[in-house]
Write a protein that holds these residues in place. Structure first.
Motif, PDB file in Angstrom:
ATOM      1  N   ASP A  34       0.956  -1.147  -0.066  1.00 22.77           N
ATOM      2  CA  ASP A  34      -0.001   0.057  -0.065  1.00 22.77           C
ATOM      3  C   ASP A  34       0.862   1.179   0.102  1.00 22.77           C
ATOM      4  O   ASP A  34       1.241   1.579   1.028  1.00 22.77           O
ATOM      5  CB  ASP A  34      -0.888   0.090   1.249  1.00 22.77           C
ATOM      6  N   THR A  35       1.105   1.904  -0.937  1.00 17.95           N
ATOM      7  CA  THR A  35       1.801   3.005  -1.363  1.00 17.95           C
ATOM      8  C   THR A  35       1.175   4.280  -0.949  1.00 17.95           C
ATOM      9  O   THR A  35       2.069   5.197  -0.545  1.00 17.95           O
ATOM     10  CB  THR A  35       2.076   3.306  -2.730  1.00 17.95           C
ATOM     11  N   LEU A  36      -0.183   4.089  -0.243  1.00 15.95           N
ATOM     12  CA  LEU A  36      -0.626   5.303   0.166  1.00 15.95           C
ATOM     13  C   LEU A  36      -0.708   5.166   1.585  1.00 15.95           C
ATOM     14  O   LEU A  36      -1.599   6.044   2.294  1.00 15.95           O
ATOM     15  CB  LEU A  36      -2.053   5.426  -0.350  1.00 15.95           C
ATOM     16  N   ILE A  37      -0.182   4.217   2.222  1.00 19.40           N
ATOM     17  CA  ILE A  37      -0.234   3.990   3.823  1.00 19.40           C
ATOM     18  C   ILE A  37      -0.125   5.056   4.597  1.00 19.40           C
ATOM     19  O   ILE A  37      -0.739   4.977   5.677  1.00 19.40           O
ATOM     20  CB  ILE A  37       0.648   2.809   4.141  1.00 19.40           C
ATOM     21  N   LEU A  38       0.761   5.937   4.304  1.00 21.32           N
ATOM     22  CA  LEU A  38       0.993   7.250   5.059  1.00 21.32           C
ATOM     23  C   LEU A  38       0.597   8.525   4.436  1.00 21.32           C
ATOM     24  O   LEU A  38       0.837   9.588   5.072  1.00 21.32           O
ATOM     25  CB  LEU A  38       2.520   7.308   5.413  1.00 21.32           C
ATOM     26  N   ALA A  39       0.030   8.493   3.313  1.00 17.88           N
ATOM     27  CA  ALA A  39      -0.613   9.625   2.638  1.00 17.88           C
ATOM     28  C   ALA A  39      -1.224  10.521   3.601  1.00 17.88           C
ATOM     29  O   ALA A  39      -1.172  11.879   3.606  1.00 17.88           O
ATOM     30  CB  ALA A  39      -1.092   9.347   1.436  1.00 17.88           C
ATOM     31  N   ASP A  40      -2.422  10.198   4.290  1.00 18.24           N
ATOM     32  CA  ASP A  40      -3.217  10.953   4.997  1.00 18.24           C
ATOM     33  C   ASP A  40      -2.361  11.467   6.333  1.00 18.24           C
ATOM     34  O   ASP A  40      -3.128  12.304   6.998  1.00 18.24           O
ATOM     35  CB  ASP A  40      -4.497  10.286   5.165  1.00 18.24           C
ATOM     36  N   LEU A  41      -1.449  10.862   6.594  1.00 17.16           N
ATOM     37  CA  LEU A  41      -0.509  11.276   7.706  1.00 17.16           C
ATOM     38  C   LEU A  41       0.453  12.220   7.495  1.00 17.16           C
ATOM     39  O   LEU A  41       1.149  12.502   8.461  1.00 17.16           O
ATOM     40  CB  LEU A  41      -0.040  10.104   8.538  1.00 17.16           C
ATOM     41  N   GLY A  42       0.671  12.534   6.148  1.00 14.73           N
ATOM     42  CA  GLY A  42       1.643  13.600   5.862  1.00 14.73           C
ATOM     43  C   GLY A  42       2.811  13.099   4.920  1.00 14.73           C
ATOM     44  O   GLY A  42       3.605  13.750   4.700  1.00 14.73           O
ATOM     45  N   LEU A  43       2.787  11.995   4.576  1.00 12.29           N
ATOM     46  CA  LEU A  43       3.737  11.311   3.737  1.00 12.29           C
ATOM     47  C   LEU A  43       3.348  10.852   2.310  1.00 12.29           C
ATOM     48  O   LEU A  43       2.870   9.905   2.302  1.00 12.29           O
ATOM     49  CB  LEU A  43       4.658  10.257   4.595  1.00 12.29           C
ATOM     50  N   PRO A  44       3.303  11.709   1.157  1.00 12.49           N
ATOM     51  CA  PRO A  44       2.683  11.279   0.069  1.00 12.49           C
ATOM     52  C   PRO A  44       3.526  10.134  -0.529  1.00 12.49           C
ATOM     53  O   PRO A  44       4.573   9.623  -0.296  1.00 12.49           O
ATOM     54  CB  PRO A  44       2.939  12.378  -0.794  1.00 12.49           C
ATOM     55  N   GLU A  45       2.460   9.488  -1.406  1.00  7.83           N
ATOM     56  CA  GLU A  45       3.133   8.313  -1.916  1.00  7.83           C
ATOM     57  C   GLU A  45       4.507   8.507  -2.833  1.00  7.83           C
ATOM     58  O   GLU A  45       5.399   7.635  -2.636  1.00  7.83           O
ATOM     59  CB  GLU A  45       2.170   7.736  -3.170  1.00  7.83           C
ATOM     60  N   ALA A  46       4.806   9.583  -3.527  1.00  6.94           N
ATOM     61  CA  ALA A  46       5.965   9.690  -4.205  1.00  6.94           C
ATOM     62  C   ALA A  46       7.171   9.885  -3.046  1.00  6.94           C
ATOM     63  O   ALA A  46       8.295   9.327  -3.479  1.00  6.94           O
ATOM     64  CB  ALA A  46       6.037  11.084  -4.862  1.00  6.94           C
ATOM     65  N   GLU A  47       6.916  10.447  -1.931  1.00  6.15           N
ATOM     66  CA  GLU A  47       7.759  10.638  -1.078  1.00  6.15           C
ATOM     67  C   GLU A  47       8.401   9.373  -0.380  1.00  6.15           C
ATOM     68  O   GLU A  47       9.531   8.980   0.009  1.00  6.15           O
ATOM     69  CB  GLU A  47       7.667  11.649   0.190  1.00  6.15           C
ATOM     70  N   LEU A  48       7.104   8.375  -0.158  1.00  2.96           N
ATOM     71  CA  LEU A  48       7.536   7.254   0.599  1.00  2.96           C
ATOM     72  C   LEU A  48       8.332   6.334  -0.262  1.00  2.96           C
ATOM     73  O   LEU A  48       9.313   5.779   0.033  1.00  2.96           O
ATOM     74  CB  LEU A  48       6.195   6.615   0.777  1.00  2.96           C
ATOM     75  N   LEU A  49       8.211   6.332  -1.876  1.00  3.58           N
ATOM     76  CA  LEU A  49       8.738   5.435  -2.771  1.00  3.58           C
ATOM     77  C   LEU A  49      10.221   5.980  -2.806  1.00  3.58           C
ATOM     78  O   LEU A  49      10.976   5.076  -3.323  1.00  3.58           O
ATOM     79  CB  LEU A  49       8.233   5.581  -4.003  1.00  3.58           C
ATOM     80  N   MET A  50      10.598   7.100  -2.294  1.00  2.00           N
ATOM     81  CA  MET A  50      11.731   7.624  -2.608  1.00  2.00           C
ATOM     82  C   MET A  50      12.849   7.229  -1.350  1.00  2.00           C
ATOM     83  O   MET A  50      14.098   7.104  -1.337  1.00  2.00           O
ATOM     84  CB  MET A  50      11.956   9.204  -2.645  1.00  2.00           C
ATOM     85  N   LEU A  51      12.221   6.863  -0.199  1.00  2.00           N
ATOM     86  CA  LEU A  51      12.829   6.641   1.060  1.00  2.00           C
ATOM     87  C   LEU A  51      13.811   5.234   0.791  1.00  2.00           C
ATOM     88  O   LEU A  51      13.264   4.321   0.197  1.00  2.00           O
ATOM     89  CB  LEU A  51      11.936   6.639   2.049  1.00  2.00           C
ATOM     90  N   ARG A  52      14.928   5.397   1.293  1.00  2.00           N
ATOM     91  CA  ARG A  52      16.024   4.193   1.290  1.00  2.00           C
ATOM     92  C   ARG A  52      16.537   4.099   2.679  1.00  2.00           C
ATOM     93  O   ARG A  52      16.228   3.105   3.454  1.00  2.00           O
ATOM     94  CB  ARG A  52      16.997   4.382   0.353  1.00  2.00           C
ATOM     95  N   THR A  53      17.652   4.756   3.364  1.00  2.36           N
ATOM     96  CA  THR A  53      18.175   4.650   4.449  1.00  2.36           C
ATOM     97  C   THR A  53      17.490   5.667   5.458  1.00  2.36           C
ATOM     98  O   THR A  53      17.220   6.670   5.085  1.00  2.36           O
ATOM     99  CB  THR A  53      19.724   4.610   4.242  1.00  2.36           C
ATOM    100  N   ASP A  54      17.877   5.216   6.752  1.00  2.00           N
ATOM    101  CA  ASP A  54      17.326   6.072   7.825  1.00  2.00           C
ATOM    102  C   ASP A  54      15.632   6.631   7.439  1.00  2.00           C
ATOM    103  O   ASP A  54      15.328   7.531   7.771  1.00  2.00           O
ATOM    104  CB  ASP A  54      18.097   7.322   7.929  1.00  2.00           C
ATOM    105  N   ALA A  55      14.917   5.688   7.037  1.00  2.00           N
ATOM    106  CA  ALA A  55      13.516   5.940   6.576  1.00  2.00           C
ATOM    107  C   ALA A  55      12.574   6.303   7.844  1.00  2.00           C
ATOM    108  O   ALA A  55      11.634   7.221   7.873  1.00  2.00           O
ATOM    109  CB  ALA A  55      13.104   4.640   5.971  1.00  2.00           C
ATOM    110  N   LEU A  56      13.007   5.778   9.199  1.00  5.46           N
ATOM    111  CA  LEU A  56      12.038   6.001  10.423  1.00  5.46           C
ATOM    112  C   LEU A  56      12.208   7.457  10.425  1.00  5.46           C
ATOM    113  O   LEU A  56      10.988   8.189  10.897  1.00  5.46           O
ATOM    114  CB  LEU A  56      12.668   5.207  11.104  1.00  5.46           C
ATOM    115  N   ALA A  57      13.439   8.241  10.458  1.00  2.51           N
ATOM    116  CA  ALA A  57      13.642   9.743  10.723  1.00  2.51           C
ATOM    117  C   ALA A  57      12.801  10.421   9.728  1.00  2.51           C
ATOM    118  O   ALA A  57      11.964  11.265  10.234  1.00  2.51           O
ATOM    119  CB  ALA A  57      15.068   9.962  10.592  1.00  2.51           C
ATOM    120  N   GLU A  58      12.760   9.957   8.537  1.00  3.39           N
ATOM    121  CA  GLU A  58      11.917  10.567   7.551  1.00  3.39           C
ATOM    122  C   GLU A  58      10.438  10.656   7.865  1.00  3.39           C
ATOM    123  O   GLU A  58       9.635  11.501   7.451  1.00  3.39           O
ATOM    124  CB  GLU A  58      12.216   9.882   6.092  1.00  3.39           C
TER     125      GLU A  58
END
Length: 199
Positions: free
Chosen positions: A160-184
């Motif tokens: 689910d790429t929209l899993i955090l979209a309503d919480l402030g992290l859009p799909e495009a930004e989620l898909l860009m996360l690699r390392t240190d993802a929790l901080a982002e």
């Protein structure tokens, strides 16, 4: 090395805590762990990361079915914890298919003989046997012997790429996360101040 954390939403913001996965063997176990941390059945996020390899997010909202996102399904398939997240539904296959395949492989060896029976294949067919088994052998040094067959799992992000979209992290930004993802993720959720409690 694995790291896991829980983020539970409350009236006053997000509360974070690290968590142990020693007793977690199934997605149901993980979901129960999240619900136990929930405040008034509000949203709980479970974050799992294998250092420099993949991360996964499981979102639990009350009694709803969990929502799952995995950053790299192929890498997760080589992990015992990744196998928990890579459910049959997420992979788009019939429930229990993996168990059926595993049972058949145990019953019949890769050389076509039943388990325990002598191999009567003539020597002049050894090249053919090698060809048949070569695709199943793994030379991957990161393969820990757990998880689903990586060859049967699609490469890249899954779930689910929209899993955090309503919480402030859009799909495009989620898909860009690699390392240190929790901080982002925490920064996007407005929960950056709780990061020190789980690291």
């Amino acid at each position: 090395m694995y790291f896991a954390a829980l983020l539970a939403r409350t009236e006053d913001g997000w509360e974070a805590s690290d968590t142990e996965l020693d007793d977690v063997e199934t997605l149901s176990d993980l979901t129960d762990l999240a619900r136990d941390a929930s405040v008034d059945e509000d949203t709980v996020l479970v974050f799992i990361e294998q250092e420099d390899a993949w991360f996964g997010v499981v979102r639990v909202d009350g009694e709803d079915d969990p929502r799952i996102f995995v950053s790299d399904a192929t890498a997760a398939a080589r992990s015992s914890y990744g196998e928990i997240l890579l459910t049959d539904e997420l992979l788009g296959r019939e429930p229990g298919a993996e168990d059926t395949i595993a049972a058949l492989e145990e019953l019949v060896g890769l050389d076509g003989t039943e388990d325990g029976a002598p191999d009567t294949t003539p020597d002049n067919h050894s090249d053919t046997t090698s060809d048949l088994t070569s695709d199943t052998d793994s030379d991957d040094p990161d393969d820990d012997g757990f998880g689903a067959d990586a060859d049967a799992v699609p490469a890249g992000p899954l779930g689910d790429t929209l899993i955090l979209a309503d919480l402030g992290l859009p799909e495009a930004e989620l898909l860009m996360l690699r390392t240190d993802a929790l901080a982002e993720i925490e920064d996007a959720l407005g929960a950056a101040e709780v990061q020190e409690t789980v690291r």
